[in-house]
Design an enzyme around this catalytic site. Structure first.
Site, PDB file in Angstrom:
ATOM      1  N   LYS A 125      47.420  -0.621  68.222  1.00 30.54           N
ATOM      2  CA  LYS A 125      47.506  -1.913  68.519  1.00 30.54           C
ATOM      3  C   LYS A 125      46.460  -2.360  67.452  1.00 30.54           C
ATOM      4  O   LYS A 125      45.268  -1.873  67.279  1.00 30.54           O
ATOM      5  CB  LYS A 125      46.996  -2.615  69.758  1.00 30.54           C
ATOM      6  CG  LYS A 125      46.820  -3.786  69.857  1.00 30.54           C
ATOM      7  CD  LYS A 125      46.304  -4.171  71.426  1.00 30.54           C
ATOM      8  CE  LYS A 125      46.283  -5.639  71.754  1.00 30.54           C
ATOM      9  NZ  LYS A 125      45.496  -5.826  72.978  1.00 30.54           N
ATOM     10  N   SER A 200      48.699  -9.190  74.764  1.00 28.79           N
ATOM     11  CA  SER A 200      48.794  -9.145  73.166  1.00 28.79           C
ATOM     12  C   SER A 200      49.029  -8.159  72.615  1.00 28.79           C
ATOM     13  O   SER A 200      49.010  -8.072  71.281  1.00 28.79           O
ATOM     14  CB  SER A 200      47.085  -9.489  73.023  1.00 28.79           C
ATOM     15  OG  SER A 200      46.426  -8.468  73.731  1.00 28.79           O
ATOM     16  N   SER A 224      46.915  -7.592  78.874  1.00 26.67           N
ATOM     17  CA  SER A 224      47.356  -7.265  77.480  1.00 26.67           C
ATOM     18  C   SER A 224      48.200  -6.052  77.325  1.00 26.67           C
ATOM     19  O   SER A 224      48.741  -5.958  76.316  1.00 26.67           O
ATOM     20  CB  SER A 224      46.158  -7.460  76.455  1.00 26.67           C
ATOM     21  OG  SER A 224      45.708  -8.739  76.206  1.00 26.67           O
TER      22      SER A 224
END
Ligand SMILES: *[C@@H]1O[C@H](CO)[C@@H](O)[C@H](O)[C@H]1NC(C)=O
Length: 521
Positions: A125, A200, A224
């Site tokens: 990420k 996210s 997330s």
């Protein structure tokens, strides 16, 4: 309970009803990924590592297979922010050279010691920072910025022999549960391109689900990891805080609460990869989790709740999700011999209030309205929102929405903070004592399945199911439990602090029960 919060909830419910026809129109477009991944890409990272060690496949072949798959699916997903494919292939060739040499000299055991991921590709990420690759985290003002150093958890996975391929998309500064930003655009859900992979860590969710990544380094501050894992039908574990290093994460707040709320953690297609990744990413803190201590599922106590509360002000949990929780309970009882406990945790009904009140009491939360040319004065929210809607804005709508909530604290008076802080510690104490070292709570991850792009503005209250466990500091795993009308259904498994191994063991059992990740095609 807070009247303002509940009124807002009622307004959102009404809006959900009124706007439903718009979403029905979009629902006709059900395009998804067409081609299934090749059989090699259905295996776990654990299996990949064993195959490379035994010489059944070269690291180069493995890395190339993943790169090819990323290139095939990314035009539809838009999940990749920046890549190092060429360097990754060089890394793989170097691993193959060292393996060949070690085999010749009878030094294979020496080479693979402490390298359980030797030669296995992984993805990151963007906010977790991979040296040399983009580190703008969806923020226009950081366009072009590259990470100068690996995030600490990324470094540990590399040290364990993993080969990073790319960094993937997030919302602006990870402030949101839909993966879209002004810099890289919107990431799509592989099961239905018209829907969000969540956020996210949405880029990671989309890549894993497509078979374009084996394992991910991701992060979770309010769901997330778990929300995108649930929306994309893969596994995601939010660890107990303070175990996996968060150094190098963008953003990092200076507030002392921040390292309790934010955790870096693994996402994977196969449950067996979670303990492996946890062991690697925990580094020196590994002993705190007793990951190697076997879990006896038949002596496990299983608590369950199919929703936080029945309230008109909250979106109800989809029936397909509560049904899965009930079948999981039944499976653990009849097939595994676990003890089912009926006690419920009433304080969870105030999850929205507890989460918002605690979260927004942190100092230096990124302010999306800050004017770089005049730090003393904020830009006008109205002007920025209008620019955002009409085009030419510099901040994402989600980022501005976040600042809006941050500024008015969701209508929870600041004087009520102590009340919710007390409620949070009471809940934490009760859950810690009740779950102990052999209890888990089965719970929804979100109130619904992956929604259409932009649905987050109507459905964000669903994060009450994940965010409260960041506030409380409990480990929690999102577990895929099959598909409903082509979309992944998941449930959440929660344990007391430092009992991560219970979540991971139950995730492996439920993978057997429900079949785990199923690639879209
Ligand atoms: C697991 O727990 C069950 C029930 O408490 C017990 O009968 C069994 O002996 C345990 N098994 C192991 C291997 O400890």
């Amino acid at each position: 309970m807070e009247v303002g919060v509940r009124l807002l909830g009622v307004v959102l419910r009404i809006l959900n009803l009124l706007l439903a026809p718009l979403f029905w129109l979009r629902a006709r477009d059900r395009r998804a990924l067409q081609r299934a991944p090749q059989p090699l890409l259905l295996r776990s990272a654990t299996e990949h590592a064993a195959a490379v060690r035994k010489g059944e496949i070269t690291s180069e072949e493995l890395v190339k297979a993943y790169i090819d798959r990323v290139k095939e699916v990314n035009p539809l997903l838009n999940a990749v922010v920046d890549e190092r494919y060429r360097a990754a292939l060089e890394d793989a060739k170097e691993v193959d050279r060292r393996l060949a040499e070690a085999r010749k000299n009878g030094k294979l055991d020496e080479l693979v010691a402490g390298k359980p991921l030797l030669g296995v590709p992984f993805t990151v990420k963007e906010s977790c920072s991979l040296a040399g690759l983009s580190n703008a985290v969806g923020c226009l003002e950081y366009a072009g910025r590259k990470a100068t150093k690996d995030g600490e958890a990324v470094r540990l996975v590399k040290e364990a022999g993993g080969i990073p391929l790319l960094v993937s998309n997030t919302p602006e500064l990870c402030l949101g549960w839909e993966t879209t930003n002004l810099l890289k655009g919107t990431t799509n859900n592989p099961y239905c391109l018209n829907r969000t992979p969540g956020g996210s860590s949405g880029g990671e969710g989309a890549l894993l689900a497509s078979g374009a990544s084996a394992v991910s380094v991701a992060s979770d501050i309010a769901g997330s990891i778990r929300v995108p894992a649930a929306f994309c039908g893969v596994f995601g574990h939010k660890p107990t805080p303070g175990i996996i290093p968060i150094e190098g994460h963008i953003p990092t707040l200076s507030d002392p609460q921040f390292p309790c709320f934010l955790t870096v953690g693994p996402m994977a297609r196969k449950a067996e990869d979670l303990p492996l990744l946890m062991g690697v990413m925990a580094g020196d803190n590994r002993p705190a989790l007793n990951l190697d201590q076997p879990v006896n599922i038949s002596s496990l106590r299983v608590y369950y709740m199919t929703e936080a509360t029945k309230s008109l002000a909250l979106l109800s949990v989809d029936k397909c999700i509560s049904d899965k929780i009930k079948s999981a309970v039944k499976y653990l009882e009849t097939e595994c011999g676990s003890t089912i406990c009926e006690e419920k945790f009433k304080d969870l009904e105030d999850s929205v209030e507890i989460s918002v009140s605690e979260f927004f009491s942190m100092k230096d939360i990124p302010n999306m309205l800050q004017d770089p040319t005049n730090p003393k004065r904020d830009k006008s929210l109205f002007v920025e929102l209008s620019k955002c809607v009409l085009g030419g804005g510099t901040r994402s709508l989600q980022g501005l929405g976040f600042t809006l909530i941050s500024k008015n604290n969701l209508f929870i008076p600041v004087t009520r903070r102590d009340h919710y802080a007390t409620q949070a510690s009471r809940l934490k104490e009760l859950l810690t004592k009740t779950l102990g070292d052999n209890g888990v709570l089965l719970y929804p991850v979100f109130n619904g399945l992956a929604h259409y792009h932009s649905g987050v503005f109507l459905r964000a209250s669903g994060v009450m199911y994940t965010m409260v466990f960041n506030i409380l500091g409990f480990p929690a795993t999102a577990v895929p439990c099959g598909l409903h009308r082509g979309l992944p259904v998941a449930i959440q498994v929660i344990a007391a602090p430092n009992q991560d191994r219970l979540c991971l063991a139950v995730a492996q059992q439920l993978e057997v029960a429900f079949g785990g990740w199923r690639p879209p095609h």
